[in-house]
Design an enzyme around this catalytic site. Structure first.
Site, short mmCIF file in Angstrom:
data_model
loop_
_atom_site.label_atom_id
_atom_site.label_comp_id
_atom_site.label_asym_id
_atom_site.label_seq_id
_atom_site.Cartn_x
_atom_site.Cartn_y
_atom_site.Cartn_z
N MET A 1 0.84 -1.17 0.00
CA MET A 1 0.00 0.00 0.00
C MET A 1 0.89 1.23 0.00
O MET A 1 1.86 1.32 0.73
CB MET A 1 -0.89 -0.07 1.24
CG MET A 1 -1.52 1.21 1.64
SD MET A 1 -2.57 1.14 3.11
CE MET A 1 -3.40 -0.41 2.99
N CYS A 2 0.57 2.19 -0.84
CA CYS A 2 1.32 3.44 -0.92
C CYS A 2 1.28 4.18 0.41
O CYS A 2 0.48 3.87 1.28
CB CYS A 2 0.73 4.36 -1.98
SG CYS A 2 0.81 3.75 -3.65
N GLY A 3 2.13 5.16 0.53
CA GLY A 3 2.11 6.02 1.71
C GLY A 3 2.07 7.47 1.27
O GLY A 3 2.70 7.86 0.28
N ARG B 1 6.26 1.51 2.85
CA ARG B 1 4.93 1.49 2.23
C ARG B 1 4.99 1.55 0.71
O ARG B 1 4.01 1.21 0.05
CB ARG B 1 4.09 2.67 2.73
CG ARG B 1 3.93 2.80 4.21
CD ARG B 1 2.76 2.06 4.78
NE ARG B 1 1.49 2.22 4.15
CZ ARG B 1 0.53 3.04 4.55
NH1 ARG B 1 0.72 3.82 5.60
NH2 ARG B 1 -0.61 3.08 3.94
N ASN C 1 -3.73 7.37 -2.00
CA ASN C 1 -3.46 5.98 -1.61
C ASN C 1 -4.79 5.25 -1.59
O ASN C 1 -5.78 5.76 -1.07
CB ASN C 1 -2.82 5.92 -0.22
CG ASN C 1 -2.63 4.49 0.22
OD1 ASN C 1 -2.24 3.64 -0.56
ND2 ASN C 1 -2.92 4.22 1.47
#
Length: 132
Positions: free
Chosen positions: A1-3, A32, A79
């Site tokens: 998952m992006c941050g 992340r 995100n």
């Protein structure tokens, strides 16, 4: 998952300080997003944004963030996932409000929707789990 990370100061920011601080914030969430990072600052308005990328929908550089709309007015870090982003694109195209798409990311779809319809109306039409 992006941050995603960001700071805002009503007094404005000094560019080196903002980039340093948001850089530390992005470093703290490096786990992340191993696929890239990006930073954007607006010193006059006191905003700095950072993104750590985990590329899923669009693996190309066109999906990199922070992302600006074609006019340069709107900037987003995002995100999550927008399940109906292809439907949003079709709606924008049907209204002749779509930009020349640079890539295939749901981030770009959301950004174009916000630029065209405004935040409230765009969010009323979005289905997904996300933060921006």
């Amino acid at each position: 998952m992006c941050g995603i990370a960001g700071i805002w100061s009503a007094r404005g920011l000094l560019n080196p300080d903002a980039r340093r601080i948001v850089g530390y914030m992005a470093d703290a969430i490096a786990h992340r997003g191993p696929d890239g990072d990006g930073f954007w600052t607006d010193d006059e308005n006191g905003v700095a944004l950072a993104h750590r990328r985990l590329a899923i929908l669009d693996l190309s550089p066109a999906g990199e963030q922070p992302m600006q709309d074609i006019s340069g007015r709107f900037v987003i870090v995002f995100n999550g996932e927008i399940y109906n982003h292809l439907d949003l694109r079709r709606s924008l195209e049907d209204e002749s409000a779509a930009p020349a798409w640079r890539g295939h990311s749901d981030t770009e779809s959301l950004l174009a929707a916000i630029a065209s319809w405004g935040v409230k109306r765009a969010l009323e039409r979005v289905c997904g789990m996300f933060a921006f």
